[in-house]
Design a protein around this motif. Structure first.
Motif, short mmCIF file in Angstrom:
data_model
loop_
_atom_site.label_atom_id
_atom_site.label_comp_id
_atom_site.label_asym_id
_atom_site.label_seq_id
_atom_site.Cartn_x
_atom_site.Cartn_y
_atom_site.Cartn_z
N GLN A 275 50.31 32.54 46.86
CA GLN A 275 49.82 33.36 45.76
C GLN A 275 49.72 32.54 44.48
OE1 GLN A 275 48.59 36.29 45.65
NE2 GLN A 275 48.49 36.59 43.43
N THR A 276 50.69 31.68 44.25
CA THR A 276 50.67 30.82 43.06
C THR A 276 49.49 29.87 43.10
OG1 THR A 276 53.08 30.91 42.87
CG2 THR A 276 51.96 29.10 41.74
N LEU A 277 49.27 29.24 44.26
CA LEU A 277 48.16 28.31 44.40
C LEU A 277 46.83 29.03 44.23
CD1 LEU A 277 47.17 25.46 45.02
CD2 LEU A 277 47.26 26.04 47.47
N GLY A 278 46.71 30.23 44.82
CA GLY A 278 45.48 31.00 44.68
C GLY A 278 45.19 31.35 43.23
N THR A 279 46.23 31.70 42.49
CA THR A 279 46.07 32.04 41.07
C THR A 279 45.59 30.83 40.27
OG1 THR A 279 47.80 33.73 41.21
CG2 THR A 279 47.25 32.90 39.02
N ILE A 280 46.17 29.67 40.54
CA ILE A 280 45.78 28.46 39.82
C ILE A 280 44.32 28.10 40.12
CG2 ILE A 280 46.18 25.97 39.64
CD1 ILE A 280 49.17 26.55 40.10
N VAL A 281 43.96 28.15 41.41
CA VAL A 281 42.58 27.84 41.81
C VAL A 281 41.60 28.80 41.14
CG1 VAL A 281 40.96 27.79 43.74
CG2 VAL A 281 43.22 26.77 43.99
N ALA A 282 41.96 30.10 41.08
CA ALA A 282 41.09 31.09 40.44
C ALA A 282 40.94 30.83 38.95
CB ALA A 282 41.65 32.50 40.68
N MET A 283 42.03 30.45 38.29
CA MET A 283 41.96 30.14 36.86
C MET A 283 41.02 28.97 36.59
SD MET A 283 45.85 30.50 35.42
CE MET A 283 46.70 32.06 35.31
N VAL A 284 41.15 27.92 37.41
CA VAL A 284 40.28 26.75 37.23
C VAL A 284 38.82 27.13 37.48
CG1 VAL A 284 39.72 24.45 38.11
CG2 VAL A 284 42.11 25.11 37.81
N ALA A 285 38.57 27.91 38.52
CA ALA A 285 37.20 28.35 38.83
C ALA A 285 36.64 29.20 37.70
CB ALA A 285 37.17 29.11 40.15
N ASN A 286 37.46 30.12 37.18
CA ASN A 286 37.00 30.97 36.08
C ASN A 286 36.69 30.15 34.84
OD1 ASN A 286 37.40 33.13 37.74
ND2 ASN A 286 38.88 34.18 36.45
N PHE A 287 37.55 29.17 34.54
CA PHE A 287 37.30 28.33 33.37
C PHE A 287 35.98 27.58 33.53
CE2 PHE A 287 37.50 24.15 31.35
CZ PHE A 287 37.65 24.54 30.03
N GLU A 288 35.76 26.99 34.70
CA GLU A 288 34.54 26.23 34.92
C GLU A 288 33.30 27.10 34.79
OE1 GLU A 288 32.02 23.00 35.84
OE2 GLU A 288 34.09 23.11 35.11
N LEU A 289 33.33 28.30 35.37
CA LEU A 289 32.18 29.20 35.28
C LEU A 289 31.96 29.69 33.85
CD1 LEU A 289 32.35 31.43 38.49
CD2 LEU A 289 30.55 29.83 37.83
N ASN A 290 33.03 30.03 33.16
CA ASN A 290 32.88 30.45 31.77
C ASN A 290 32.34 29.32 30.90
OD1 ASN A 290 33.68 33.24 31.52
ND2 ASN A 290 35.75 32.62 32.07
N ASN A 291 32.79 28.11 31.17
CA ASN A 291 32.31 26.97 30.39
C ASN A 291 30.83 26.71 30.63
OD1 ASN A 291 33.06 24.83 28.52
ND2 ASN A 291 32.75 23.40 30.20
N ARG A 292 30.39 26.94 31.87
CA ARG A 292 29.00 26.68 32.22
C ARG A 292 28.08 27.86 31.93
NH1 ARG A 292 27.50 22.54 35.63
NH2 ARG A 292 29.16 21.09 36.20
N LEU A 293 28.62 29.07 31.96
CA LEU A 293 27.78 30.26 31.82
C LEU A 293 28.08 31.04 30.55
CD1 LEU A 293 25.75 32.32 32.89
CD2 LEU A 293 27.58 33.32 34.28
N THR A 294 29.27 31.62 30.47
CA THR A 294 29.59 32.49 29.34
C THR A 294 29.50 31.74 28.01
OG1 THR A 294 31.16 33.60 30.82
CG2 THR A 294 31.28 34.15 28.48
N TYR A 295 30.02 30.53 27.98
CA TYR A 295 30.00 29.72 26.75
C TYR A 295 29.12 28.49 26.93
CZ TYR A 295 33.78 32.76 25.34
OH TYR A 295 34.53 33.87 25.01
#
Length: 364
Positions: A275-295
């Motif tokens: 669960q911890t690893l999944g949360t970290i991977v999701a955070m990194v993925a969200n950051f990358e997508l937000n950096n490329r799309l949202t911002y």
């Protein structure tokens, strides 16, 4: 020194990394607009390649050339808005800075608006038009998808609602300016959707040329932003487009979290570590997508990227704590059942993550 009279036409050129095309653009406009008093306004989003320097160098010897250099903000639509609103000419045209639009039809576009059209649009898809410049099959598919989406969802009765090549009266642009959302890459569609009554459109065919220099900005993320314009319109502009994108990225992150957790469990990890690893991977993925799309227009690079990633993970960690705490409080007080309490906590967590990320992460 070229003599300067009050221009009849301002040609707005939104640009980013177009330094090699600046001088050829001015030369092309000079030939195409012979007999018309004109000016060109390069609106540069702080290009690192010296686009603004090239425009200013020309402006020193040709008073028809102006440059607006924007620092700390980016985006084609907002660049067009600033350029058009800086004009005192009665007519404004918008043309891409990559020389793919055919500037020779500008006089005919000006004549069409003078004859009664509200807006003249250079079209690749009426008789005599040609989209051969979309050399990449991916760009052809993206363009076709965008045109189809615009026609079906917006009911725009023109052949090329994705065109970035158009001309209208400056006074009409002024009237519509406060209605524009100023986001994304398709300012023409925004203008058409913002008009309180249908605009009279004149379409003129042109051949879309291959790019001579620089790199194309059209990609899948541009199309996602384009689709977001429809969501923004459907909600009446009540919810910021960036918040919608941020929330959708967060929803995607849930699936990333679950997939990473399941893969970790299959590899033999216990539930807690997985669960911890999944949360970290999701955070990194969200950051990358937000950096490329949202911002996208505030994209972090280099050292700032890694600083932003660390801040984002801290912000999301605090958001997760707030989510759990609020959901637990609502549930134990009996104000909501388990599902409703969890939903309320999640909603507040998303708002927290968005507000703090916008304030801290993409301001580093």
């Amino acid at each position: 020194m070229t003599a300067c009279r009050s221009p009849v036409l301002s040609v707005v050129v939104p640009c980013y990394r177009e330094q090699p095309n600046v001088a050829p653009m001015v030369a092309a406009l000079d030939a195409a607009l012979a007999g018309i008093d004109w000016e060109v306004i390069f609106v540069d989003d702080d290009s690192p390649d010296g686009t603004a320097d090239a425009a200013r160098a020309l402006a020193r010897t040709d008073t028809r050339v102006r440059c607006l250099r924007r620092v700390g903000r980016r985006g084609l639509s907002s660049a067009v808005i600033e350029g058009a609103l800086s004009s005192s000419a009665p007519f404004v045209a918008v043309i891409d800075g990559d020389l793919q639009h055919d500037e020779t039809i500008l006089p005919a576009m000006l004549d069409a608006v003078r004859a009664g059209a509200d807006i003249a649009v250079g079209s690749r898809h009426v008789g005599g038009g040609d989209a051969a410049g979309l050399a990449s099959p991916l760009r052809q598919r993206l363009s076709a998808a965008g045109i189809g989406l615009a026609r079906k969802l917006a009911g725009v009765a023109i052949s090329d609602p994705m065109s970035g090549f158009f001309l209208l009266r400056q006074s009409l642009f002024e009237d519509l300016a406060h209605r524009l959302n100023g986001q994304g890459f398709k300012i023409l569609l925004d203008l058409l959707l913002s008009a309180p009554a249908p605009l009279k459109v004149a379409e003129l065919p042109y051949r879309f040329r291959p790019r001579a220099a620089g790199e194309s900005k059209l990609d899948i993320l541009v199309m996602v932003q384009f689709a977001g314009q429809f969501v923004d319109r459907a909600l009446g502009g009540m919810v910021p487009l960036r918040f919608i994108a941020f929330a959708l990225v967060g929803l995607f992150g849930i699936f990333v979290n679950l997939a990473a957790m399941q893969a970790s469990r299959a590899a033999g990890l216990g539930f807690g570590p997985a669960q911890t690893l999944g949360t970290i991977v999701a955070m990194v993925a969200n950051f990358e997508l937000n950096n490329r799309l949202t911002y996208r227009t505030m994209k972090l690079r280099g050292v700032r990227y890694w600083q932003g990633l660390v801040l984002f993970m801290l912000v999301c960690g605090l958001g997760a704590i707030a989510n759990i705490g609020i959901a637990g409080a609502l549930y134990h007080r009996g104000d909501a059942n388990g599902l409703a309490a969890s939903a309320a906590g999640s909603a507040i967590g998303v708002v927290w993550n968005y507000a703090v990320s916008a304030t801290l992460v993409w301001r580093v």
